[in-house]
Enzyme design. Sequence first.
Site, PDB file in Angstrom:
ATOM      1  CB  SER A   7       9.554  -3.404   3.568  1.00  0.00           C
ATOM      2  OG  SER A   7       9.417  -2.222   2.865  1.00  0.00           O
TER       3      SER A   7
ATOM      4  CB  SER B 149      -0.889   0.009   1.246  1.00  0.00           C
ATOM      5  OG  SER B 149      -0.068  -0.050   2.399  1.00  0.00           O
TER       6      SER B 149
ATOM      7  CG  ASP C 262       9.703   4.758   3.625  1.00  0.00           C
ATOM      8  OD1 ASP C 262       9.350   5.945   3.532  1.00  0.00           O
ATOM      9  OD2 ASP C 262       9.639   3.950   2.685  1.00  0.00           O
TER      10      ASP C 262
HETATM   11  C1  GLA Z   1       9.739   5.046  -0.737  1.00  0.00           C
HETATM   12  C2  GLA Z   1      11.157   5.058  -0.178  1.00  0.00           C
HETATM   13  C3  GLA Z   1      11.458   6.359   0.565  1.00  0.00           C
HETATM   14  C4  GLA Z   1      11.082   7.577  -0.269  1.00  0.00           C
HETATM   15  C5  GLA Z   1       9.680   7.428  -0.860  1.00  0.00           C
HETATM   16  C6  GLA Z   1       9.335   8.536  -1.813  1.00  0.00           C
HETATM   17  O1  GLA Z   1       8.804   5.013   0.299  1.00  0.00           O
HETATM   18  O2  GLA Z   1      11.356   3.968   0.688  1.00  0.00           O
HETATM   19  O3  GLA Z   1      12.811   6.399   0.939  1.00  0.00           O
HETATM   20  O4  GLA Z   1      12.023   7.817  -1.273  1.00  0.00           O
HETATM   21  O5  GLA Z   1       9.513   6.194  -1.531  1.00  0.00           O
HETATM   22  O6  GLA Z   1       9.257   9.756  -1.165  1.00  0.00           O
END
Ligand code: GLA
Length: 390
Positions: free
Chosen positions: A130, A125, A175
Amino acid sequence: MKKKLFDKFAELFGSADGARFYFSPGRVNLIGEHTDYNGGHVFPCALTIGTYGAARKREDRMIHFYSMNLDSFGVVEVSLDDLTYKKAYNWANYPLGVVWAFAEKGYKLENGFDMVIWGNIPNGSGLSSSASLEVLTGVILTDLFGIDSLSMTDLAFIGQYSENNFNGCNCGIMDQFAVAMGKKDNAIFLDTNTMKYEYAPIVLEDAKIIITNSKVKHSLVDSAYNDRRQECADALAALQSELDIKALGDLTPEKFEEHKDLIKDPVQLKRAKHAVYENQRTIDAVAALREGNITKFGELMNQSHISLRDDYEVSCEEIDILVDLAWKIPGVIGSRITGGGFGGCTVSIVKNDAVDTFIDSIGRTYKEKVGHEAEFYTVDIGDGASRIDG
Ligand code: GLA
């Protein structure tokens, strides 16, 4: 939740005596997309949905992983003497990657452990299931093995390192950082260039943040993501032929406009433009929020979507349908794609009295146009990962 996990743990491993209980959230990014690997700003927050884990140290050198969401994989067994990626391990490559990354960074485990997880972040989603699992594993390892020298920021970097080098997605730090450092009712304004961060309280008296899950995940997400990264790196190299900069995030939009002709490739130019302007939008959006100007915050979210759709090209038809529908509803302050892209979720700020209409009318029209239902979640901003029973 604890009982459910511990019962399973006991069923699989004889008893749950001495097992410990942990939680690690998912995240949603409010603005600042695809800026984290360009030395720019991001503005994510941790969610109250996430991944729960029960874990206990073993006497031998075996690791046992079990997911209650993916029980068909059974118990995945790995020896500490063979920490290698194997396709057959499937989801367990994420926690295994963290064990491997710990070893790479000098934290080699002497004993194995048993770990059972269950999560409520919808898979694929774009809400960071992860990263949630990676940071959960980091917290488990430091706690079970008494490793005191690693901070939560270190665990975020270790999670990213494992994802980059073990699982093959060249993701940025956003993230894992949001999952590790989240704070209830706050978003995190992080400068990925300096790693300085500030918490910003999210107090919306008359509005809610709503995540809409398109329930589509287009294939090749990781390879398209890695391509974007490369295009940005190439654009940066072109600019560096004359400019003394370390990242696209070092440029203001004005400086970028002055020097953008150095980038000869039109695709790289679009990617760089997004990275530079999105960074400025994120800085402006947080300033607007601090002044209580939620309307401006929403407008910047909308502009972020347009840039991700047209210049960064990480949206898709289903997501554009959701965002277009949202923009037409009175009471929607802002709406955009969130996360890596190519499917996943949108994030919207919606006035309280428009929430029912938002869910009903978007829900209905999306189903008519796309053929399956979207899902809606109201965002509750939670804390970062931790042990939760002691
Ligand atoms: C994914 C990556 C993040 C970031 C986003 C886009 O979630 O894991 O590090 O680059 O895409 O903002």
